[in-house]
Design an enzyme around this catalytic site. Structure first.
Site, PDB file in Angstrom:
ATOM      1  N   GLU A   1     115.194  -0.767 -25.487  1.00 46.92           N
ATOM      2  CA  GLU A   1     114.076  -1.335 -24.714  1.00 46.92           C
ATOM      3  C   GLU A   1     113.532  -2.552 -25.454  1.00 46.92           C
ATOM      4  O   GLU A   1     113.659  -2.644 -26.668  1.00 46.92           O
ATOM      5  CB  GLU A   1     112.992  -0.282 -24.519  1.00 46.92           C
ATOM      6  CG  GLU A   1     112.392   0.287 -25.813  1.00 46.92           C
ATOM      7  CD  GLU A   1     111.326  -0.561 -26.450  1.00 46.92           C
ATOM      8  OE1 GLU A   1     110.732  -1.361 -25.718  1.00 46.92           O
ATOM      9  OE2 GLU A   1     111.110  -0.432 -27.668  1.00 46.92           O
TER      10      GLU A   1
ATOM     11  N   LYS B   1      99.075  15.339 -24.529  1.00 48.80           N
ATOM     12  CA  LYS B   1      99.578  14.123 -23.880  1.00 48.80           C
ATOM     13  C   LYS B   1     100.078  14.454 -22.467  1.00 48.80           C
ATOM     14  O   LYS B   1      99.794  13.748 -21.504  1.00 48.80           O
ATOM     15  CB  LYS B   1     100.723  13.552 -24.735  1.00 48.80           C
ATOM     16  CG  LYS B   1     100.890  12.062 -24.589  1.00 48.80           C
ATOM     17  CD  LYS B   1     102.015  11.575 -25.460  1.00 48.80           C
ATOM     18  CE  LYS B   1     101.551  10.993 -26.773  1.00 48.80           C
ATOM     19  NZ  LYS B   1     102.636  10.523 -27.616  1.00 48.80           N
TER      20      LYS B   1
ATOM     21  N   GLY C   1     101.993  -7.354 -36.935  1.00 46.77           N
ATOM     22  CA  GLY C   1     101.749  -5.955 -37.251  1.00 46.77           C
ATOM     23  C   GLY C   1     102.249  -5.125 -36.097  1.00 46.77           C
ATOM     24  O   GLY C   1     103.122  -5.552 -35.353  1.00 46.77           O
TER      25      GLY C   1
ATOM     26  N   LEU D   1     105.353 -19.004 -32.585  1.00 47.97           N
ATOM     27  CA  LEU D   1     105.085 -19.959 -33.665  1.00 47.97           C
ATOM     28  C   LEU D   1     103.571 -20.057 -33.873  1.00 47.97           C
ATOM     29  O   LEU D   1     103.049 -21.115 -34.184  1.00 47.97           O
ATOM     30  CB  LEU D   1     105.662 -21.337 -33.342  1.00 47.97           C
ATOM     31  CG  LEU D   1     107.178 -21.516 -33.476  1.00 47.97           C
ATOM     32  CD1 LEU D   1     107.558 -22.985 -33.257  1.00 47.97           C
ATOM     33  CD2 LEU D   1     107.687 -21.069 -34.859  1.00 47.97           C
TER      34      LEU D   1
ATOM     35  N   CYS E   1     106.170  -1.849 -34.278  1.00 47.93           N
ATOM     36  CA  CYS E   1     107.583  -2.230 -34.094  1.00 47.93           C
ATOM     37  C   CYS E   1     108.078  -3.260 -35.110  1.00 47.93           C
ATOM     38  O   CYS E   1     108.937  -2.959 -35.934  1.00 47.93           O
ATOM     39  CB  CYS E   1     107.780  -2.750 -32.679  1.00 47.93           C
ATOM     40  SG  CYS E   1     107.250  -1.554 -31.453  1.00 47.93           S
TER      41      CYS E   1
ATOM     42  N   ARG F   1      98.265   0.484 -35.203  1.00 51.91           N
ATOM     43  CA  ARG F   1      99.302   0.756 -36.206  1.00 51.91           C
ATOM     44  C   ARG F   1      99.624  -0.525 -36.970  1.00 51.91           C
ATOM     45  O   ARG F   1      99.861  -1.570 -36.359  1.00 51.91           O
ATOM     46  CB  ARG F   1     100.567   1.296 -35.532  1.00 51.91           C
ATOM     47  CG  ARG F   1     100.457   2.746 -35.123  1.00 51.91           C
ATOM     48  CD  ARG F   1     101.697   3.196 -34.401  1.00 51.91           C
ATOM     49  NE  ARG F   1     101.871   2.492 -33.145  1.00 51.91           N
ATOM     50  CZ  ARG F   1     102.965   2.582 -32.385  1.00 51.91           C
ATOM     51  NH1 ARG F   1     103.976   3.322 -32.766  1.00 51.91           N
ATOM     52  NH2 ARG F   1     103.042   1.916 -31.245  1.00 51.91           N
TER      53      ARG F   1
ATOM     54  N   THR G   1     114.472   2.520 -30.694  1.00 49.10           N
ATOM     55  CA  THR G   1     115.031   1.532 -31.623  1.00 49.10           C
ATOM     56  C   THR G   1     115.570   2.269 -32.838  1.00 49.10           C
ATOM     57  O   THR G   1     114.824   2.963 -33.529  1.00 49.10           O
ATOM     58  CB  THR G   1     113.932   0.539 -32.050  1.00 49.10           C
ATOM     59  OG1 THR G   1     113.408  -0.059 -30.862  1.00 49.10           O
ATOM     60  CG2 THR G   1     114.476  -0.527 -32.982  1.00 49.10           C
TER      61      THR G   1
ATOM     62  N   GLU H   1     103.833  -4.253 -25.947  1.00 47.27           N
ATOM     63  CA  GLU H   1     102.580  -3.610 -25.592  1.00 47.27           C
ATOM     64  C   GLU H   1     101.690  -4.667 -24.956  1.00 47.27           C
ATOM     65  O   GLU H   1     101.715  -5.829 -25.339  1.00 47.27           O
ATOM     66  CB  GLU H   1     101.918  -3.024 -26.847  1.00 47.27           C
ATOM     67  CG  GLU H   1     102.657  -1.785 -27.298  1.00 47.27           C
ATOM     68  CD  GLU H   1     102.095  -1.190 -28.579  1.00 47.27           C
ATOM     69  OE1 GLU H   1     100.912  -1.404 -28.873  1.00 47.27           O
ATOM     70  OE2 GLU H   1     102.860  -0.510 -29.274  1.00 47.27           O
TER      71      GLU H   1
HETATM   72  C1  UGA Z   1     107.576  -6.183 -30.078  1.00 53.35           C
HETATM   73  C2  UGA Z   1     108.578  -7.072 -29.334  1.00 53.35           C
HETATM   74  O1  UGA Z   1     107.946  -8.286 -28.927  1.00 53.35           O
HETATM   75  C3  UGA Z   1     109.128  -6.357 -28.089  1.00 53.35           C
HETATM   76  O2  UGA Z   1     110.109  -7.158 -27.457  1.00 53.35           O
HETATM   77  C4  UGA Z   1     109.748  -5.026 -28.548  1.00 53.35           C
HETATM   78  O3  UGA Z   1     110.264  -4.294 -27.449  1.00 53.35           O
HETATM   79  C5  UGA Z   1     108.681  -4.192 -29.232  1.00 53.35           C
HETATM   80  O4  UGA Z   1     108.188  -4.912 -30.376  1.00 53.35           O
HETATM   81  C6  UGA Z   1     109.320  -2.898 -29.658  1.00 53.35           C
HETATM   82  O5  UGA Z   1     110.159  -2.916 -30.545  1.00 53.35           O
HETATM   83  O6  UGA Z   1     109.059  -1.864 -29.023  1.00 53.35           O
HETATM   84  P1  UGA Z   1     104.981  -5.611 -29.742  1.00 53.35           P
HETATM   85  O7  UGA Z   1     105.070  -4.776 -30.969  1.00 53.35           O
HETATM   86  O8  UGA Z   1     104.266  -5.076 -28.548  1.00 53.35           O
HETATM   87  O9  UGA Z   1     106.460  -5.993 -29.217  1.00 53.35           O
HETATM   88  O10 UGA Z   1     104.254  -6.942 -30.219  1.00 53.35           O
HETATM   89  P2  UGA Z   1     104.532  -8.524 -30.158  1.00 53.35           P
HETATM   90  O11 UGA Z   1     103.976  -9.082 -28.918  1.00 53.35           O
HETATM   91  O12 UGA Z   1     105.946  -8.821 -30.470  1.00 53.35           O
HETATM   92  O13 UGA Z   1     103.615  -9.002 -31.371  1.00 53.35           O
HETATM   93  C7  UGA Z   1     103.901  -8.547 -32.702  1.00 53.35           C
HETATM   94  C8  UGA Z   1     102.929  -9.104 -33.698  1.00 53.35           C
HETATM   95  O14 UGA Z   1     103.181 -10.475 -33.933  1.00 53.35           O
HETATM   96  C9  UGA Z   1     101.450  -9.003 -33.335  1.00 53.35           C
HETATM   97  O15 UGA Z   1     100.749  -8.516 -34.459  1.00 53.35           O
HETATM   98  C10 UGA Z   1     101.066 -10.430 -33.033  1.00 53.35           C
HETATM   99  O16 UGA Z   1      99.706 -10.682 -33.261  1.00 53.35           O
HETATM  100  C11 UGA Z   1     101.962 -11.199 -33.973  1.00 53.35           C
HETATM  101  N1  UGA Z   1     102.231 -12.594 -33.591  1.00 53.35           N
HETATM  102  C12 UGA Z   1     102.854 -12.873 -32.432  1.00 53.35           C
HETATM  103  C13 UGA Z   1     101.871 -13.620 -34.447  1.00 53.35           C
HETATM  104  O17 UGA Z   1     101.310 -13.383 -35.537  1.00 53.35           O
HETATM  105  N2  UGA Z   1     102.149 -14.905 -34.091  1.00 53.35           N
HETATM  106  C14 UGA Z   1     102.764 -15.221 -32.938  1.00 53.35           C
HETATM  107  O18 UGA Z   1     102.982 -16.408 -32.675  1.00 53.35           O
HETATM  108  C15 UGA Z   1     103.119 -14.175 -32.077  1.00 53.35           C
END
Ligand code: UGA
Length: 427
Positions: A146, A33, A255, A248, A258, A328, A119, A150
């Site tokens: 943080e 890395k 998934g 929503l 996080c 993941r 976290t 992603e």
């Molecule tokens: C999430 C949080 O949004 C970040 O604020 C946080 O910093 C991060 O985890 C972390 O802990 O590091 P991330 O894992 O990149 O970020 O993904 P999200 O954008 O939150 O989406 C999570 C999941 O929810 C995805 O699988 C997405 O497809 C799903 N999702 C999102 C839905 O099924 N429906 C929705 O309306 C929105």
């Protein structure tokens, strides 16, 4: 300053700090890395970050190392290592956080600040402060969680919705304010709190997002049983600014690296605290989420006339969400693998995540183009909401597939368009 851990969080943070004008040295124990990052190559897909990495390295403000000795003299150390789910448990695995703090505590002799960004379960910062003190180090510990998403790491690092400082002294707060000064001047609000509060802000934020998704998916189940339209409901709820439309989106659920592990760690925390009702409430968010994967699988089975055996299934999407190559705990990949296990020949297409998916699931097939994945398919399952997929032309695809069955697991297609082209469309 130093940044420990060069995954999504650490690499984005190191680049972000260099962009703010700091002199940054970033460390990871993974030699490959570090070699890639030193050569300005991102080891993962993240829009916009590669360009800023190159700029930072070329400006001389960012360099990389695998040696803790090299970072010992920094004034500020940011700990950005991973806290995945512990195998066989709902708890987070804190071994990397612990080892980073021990490595630093053994070397940081001058006054400095060690800032946790990973976290972690509530109580970790206090424990790490004890570890640092126990080694006789004069470093102070702070927690600064943080919130980056992603796919939007650059924006979330340089224009965060808020900064949270878990500190024990006014000096630590002032130092963090100085580190983030340009961002604060740009308008990002700062919340100053104690360690436990700062740790819980992060976990609560992810738990709330997960709750919104499982909430709308619970309503979706009521809609399926009653003929109501969950998309109209989400739209109508979203106009109420106490609720808001974001997160929503009904469908296959959440998934990634996080939300799932954070909701489980929070469940474990509530259970440890013997808060039975709270634990049940949080557990149910994960249970509803998992049930969406089963539901997608059973809808697919129905469309295939009762069984996956001997059928060809085209899966669109492998990443856990669009704009990332991260697989993941990907709902899309989980459904693809389950269909394969039920006897289907599964071909997956994803704009960027096929290589990472192949790494974990070499048993299924991958195709570079949608038409190749869809060739002779008995069923197409759209499982990650990449914007490209919404534009697929059902008429064009009709000539490629064997049976016109579309399962839209993310509610991104226009049903009338597909039905009028002769497809059986379910969502
Ligand atoms: C999430 C949080 O949004 C970040 O604020 C946080 O910093 C991060 O985890 C972390 O802990 O590091 P991330 O894992 O990149 O970020 O993904 P999200 O954008 O939150 O989406 C999570 C999941 O929810 C995805 O699988 C997405 O497809 C799903 N999702 C999102 C839905 O099924 N429906 C929705 O309306 C929105």
């Amino acid at each position: 300053m130093s940044v420990i851990g060069c995954g999504y969080l650490g690499a984005s943070h190191a680049v972000g700090m260099a962009q703010l004008g700091h002199d940054v040295i970033a460390l990871d124990i993974d030699k490959d890395k570090i070699a890639a990052l030193s050569a300005c190559e991102l080891p993962f897909f993240e829009p916009g970050l590669g360009e800023l990495l190159r700029k930072s390295v070329e400006s001389g403000r960012l360099r990389f190392t695998t040696s803790y000795d090299e970072i010992a003299g920094s004034d500020v150390h940011f700990v950005c290592v991973g806290t995945p789910q512990l195998a066989g448990s709902f708890n987070a695995d804190l071994r990397w956080v612990e080892s980073a703090f021990v490595e630093l505590a053994q070397r940081v002799t001058e006054p400095a600040i060690i800032v946790g960004r990973s976290t972690v379960p509530v109580g970790t910062a206090r424990r790490m402060a004890d570890v640092v003190r126990g080694h006789g180090s004069r470093a102070e510990v702070a927690w600064n969680p943080e919130f980056l998403r992603e796919g939007r790491a650059v924006e979330d690092t340089l224009q965060p919705a808020r900064l949270v400082f878990g500190v024990e002294s006014p000096q630590a707060e002032q130092l963090l304010r100085a580190v983030y000064r340009p961002i604060i001047e740009d308008g990002s609000p700062v919340v100053v709190a104690d360690y436990a509060t700062a740790e819980l802000v992060k976990v609560s934020a992810n738990a709330f997002l997960a709750t919104k998704i499982s909430f709308i998916n619970a309503i979706a189940q009521i809609c399926e049983a009653t003929g109501a339209d969950v998309l109209r409901i989400a739209e109508a709820l979203g106009y109420d600014n106490r609720i808001g439309r974001d997160f929503l989106g009904p469908g296959l659920g959440f998934g990634g690296g996080c939300l799932p592990k954070d909701i489980r760690a929070l469940y474990a925390c509530a259970a440890d605290l013997r808060l039975a009702d709270v634990a049940t409430f949080i557990r149910q968010i994960d249970v509803i989420n998992a049930s969406r994967r089963d539901r997608a699988l059973s809808l697919g089975r129905e469309l295939l006339g009762g069984s996956y055996a001997e059928k060809r299934v085209c899966v669109l999407g492998a990443a856990f969400k669009p704009n990332t190559d991260d697989v993941r705990d990907s709902p899309a990949l989980a459904v693809a693998v389950a269909a394969h296990q039920e006897g289907a020949r599964v071909v997956v297409h994803d704009p960027v995540a096929t290589e990472s998916a192949r790494g974990v699931h070499p048993e299924i097939e991958y195709a570079d183009r949608i038409v190749m994945a869809a060739r002779d398919a008995d069923l197409i399952m759209l499982l990650t909401d990449w914007t490209d997929f919404a534009d697929i032309d059902p008429v064009q695809l009709s000539g490629v597939v064997r049976c016109r069955n579309m399962l839209d697991g993310r509610n991104v297609l226009t049903p009338e368009r597909w039905r009028s082209a002769g497809w059986t469309y379910r969502a």
